[in-house]
Design an enzyme around this catalytic site. Sequence first.
Site, PDB file in Angstrom:
ATOM      1  N   LEU A  22       6.177   7.144   4.642  1.00 41.31           N
ATOM      2  CA  LEU A  22       5.402   8.253   4.086  1.00 41.31           C
ATOM      3  C   LEU A  22       4.048   7.772   3.609  1.00 41.31           C
ATOM      4  O   LEU A  22       3.000   8.187   4.107  1.00 41.31           O
ATOM      5  CB  LEU A  22       6.186   8.903   2.933  1.00 41.31           C
ATOM      6  CG  LEU A  22       5.411   9.886   2.052  1.00 41.31           C
ATOM      7  CD1 LEU A  22       4.979  11.112   2.852  1.00 41.31           C
ATOM      8  CD2 LEU A  22       6.237  10.283   0.829  1.00 41.31           C
ATOM      9  N   ASP A  23       4.065   6.890   2.627  1.00 41.43           N
ATOM     10  CA  ASP A  23       2.856   6.313   2.038  1.00 41.43           C
ATOM     11  C   ASP A  23       3.170   4.837   1.757  1.00 41.43           C
ATOM     12  O   ASP A  23       3.760   4.535   0.722  1.00 41.43           O
ATOM     13  CB  ASP A  23       2.510   7.054   0.748  1.00 41.43           C
ATOM     14  CG  ASP A  23       1.349   6.431  -0.022  1.00 41.43           C
ATOM     15  OD1 ASP A  23       0.691   5.523   0.516  1.00 41.43           O
ATOM     16  OD2 ASP A  23       1.121   6.849  -1.169  1.00 41.43           O
ATOM     17  N   PRO A  24       2.882   3.963   2.707  1.00 41.93           N
ATOM     18  CA  PRO A  24       2.022   4.151   3.876  1.00 41.93           C
ATOM     19  C   PRO A  24       2.791   4.669   5.094  1.00 41.93           C
ATOM     20  O   PRO A  24       3.965   4.363   5.267  1.00 41.93           O
ATOM     21  CB  PRO A  24       1.511   2.744   4.142  1.00 41.93           C
ATOM     22  CG  PRO A  24       2.675   1.869   3.726  1.00 41.93           C
ATOM     23  CD  PRO A  24       3.291   2.544   2.534  1.00 41.93           C
TER      24      PRO A  24
ATOM     25  N   ASP B 214       0.539   9.284   5.713  1.00 43.86           N
ATOM     26  CA  ASP B 214      -0.834   9.391   5.191  1.00 43.86           C
ATOM     27  C   ASP B 214      -1.840   8.776   6.158  1.00 43.86           C
ATOM     28  O   ASP B 214      -2.906   9.349   6.426  1.00 43.86           O
ATOM     29  CB  ASP B 214      -0.926   8.745   3.808  1.00 43.86           C
ATOM     30  CG  ASP B 214      -0.527   7.271   3.783  1.00 43.86           C
ATOM     31  OD1 ASP B 214       0.127   6.810   4.739  1.00 43.86           O
ATOM     32  OD2 ASP B 214      -0.864   6.577   2.812  1.00 43.86           O
TER      33      ASP B 214
ATOM     34  N   ARG C 200      -7.336   6.263  -2.511  1.00 46.83           N
ATOM     35  CA  ARG C 200      -5.925   6.575  -2.259  1.00 46.83           C
ATOM     36  C   ARG C 200      -5.194   6.483  -3.582  1.00 46.83           C
ATOM     37  O   ARG C 200      -5.385   5.532  -4.340  1.00 46.83           O
ATOM     38  CB  ARG C 200      -5.314   5.603  -1.245  1.00 46.83           C
ATOM     39  CG  ARG C 200      -5.980   5.660   0.118  1.00 46.83           C
ATOM     40  CD  ARG C 200      -5.449   4.586   1.052  1.00 46.83           C
ATOM     41  NE  ARG C 200      -4.147   4.924   1.602  1.00 46.83           N
ATOM     42  CZ  ARG C 200      -3.003   4.360   1.278  1.00 46.83           C
ATOM     43  NH1 ARG C 200      -2.975   3.415   0.342  1.00 46.83           N
ATOM     44  NH2 ARG C 200      -1.875   4.718   1.844  1.00 46.83           N
TER      45      ARG C 200
END
Length: 470
Positions: free
Chosen positions: A128-130, A133, A247
């Site tokens: 997801l993150d990373p 994104d 971020r």
Amino acid sequence: MDLKKRVLLLGSGYVAAPAIEYLTLDPGTQVTVASVMMNQAEKLAARYPNTTAVMLDVTSQQSLLESLVKDHDVVISLLPYQHHAMIAEHCIRKKVNLVTASYVCPALRELQSRAEEAGITMVCEMGLDPGIDHMLAMECIDQAKEEGCTVESYISYCGGLPAPESAGNPLRYKFSWSPRGVLLNTLNPATFVKDNKVMTFPPGGALLEAAAPMDFMPGFDLEGLPNRDSTTYARLYGIESAHTVLRGSLRYRGFSGAISGFVKLGLITTDPFPAGDSSNRPASWKDLISHLIGVPASASTEAFHDAVCDKLGRDQGKMEVLKWFGMLGDNPLPQADSVLEAVTKHLEAKLHFEPGERDMVILRNEVGVRGHGGELETRRAELLLFGEPGGHSAMARTVGFPAAIVARMLMDGEIERKGLVLPLSRSIYGPVLQRLSARGLCISRTCPDTGEACRPNLRHASLLPGPTLP
């Protein structure tokens, strides 16, 4: 002859189930779940077809790990990032592709040339993150460049949170991924660029002071914290022209202030317990905190509370948080080898999801674009996803599905680049985003300045290479 494609999944925790679900949709795929938590692995194996469980401790069973890697077509590691370089070494020796969902560590980055020479692909930061994104960022940036536009700013915030009805605790938080990782992230340094000015926050909890209220989705009452070193993404994304690159992580408002109390007391540290002799280790939270702040263990409860309050800047709100968690009295410490492990176990017991509760993922990218005519436009991509009570959590779906999709692409020969790869090229992010949408992860793309929906241009998806990992 067994012609099944074989996937070795390392880890059986929070996000493993959706990965297995996706992979085993194809009856020609065999999944081996290897985990130190054999009970978890066996439950997953019983739940999905063509899935077997193996007991594996990657830190002590290197020969077994090597044998397992050799017998599979691709490895997906859902283990903590510190294990990835060692796992990659085995994949390189046995010429087996690798997928990870966490940030690339320096030790893994150093294996780039060896992976290329071995002819394997290691797709990293594929969660997801990373992960998602990155893909949404590059989708927007690539389209803007094709239109002859210049990217002037990039701001991305992402968070995994309890749904509002499940957030009734002082931190307004529950663990949907590694509790240790959540706590250690509060100590990370942070750097970003805003209006061409570099903003830096040193390690040790300073970023908690940088938490700012978020004005989007106001019903959720969110705050944002800068996340790691955002400045590297100007080059990675090819947006060196941007005056702002940020971020960040999302939490409900109040999280940073509450968790900063733990930091001020020295509770979020990987240091071992103060006493070397296990018989003299702190037995209660009062014993431990007394030692950490220099108060005699024999101090009265009143004197202890007063000293803690002083350490917290006389902040009664932070005191109430500690009281709520039962950490200002004689409650026993969990069995642990370090302060952080004790805190992690304690908070995990208090902040787990109860049956029927659901989590929530919010991801928002905002890209400022200057058209060739000089006009400035803001483009946004947003993902809001709730967990399924009794089913997969939102966090599990947004990490497990991307990792599994890329593993499938590797097995099917859809990814040809060798070495260390991030999901920044259209040949990767195009198919992955489309397949995530098919799994119910609906992403809205809007241009609020024009009131129009942004429709990504995915033409020639397999022909456009992305930037290589620096």
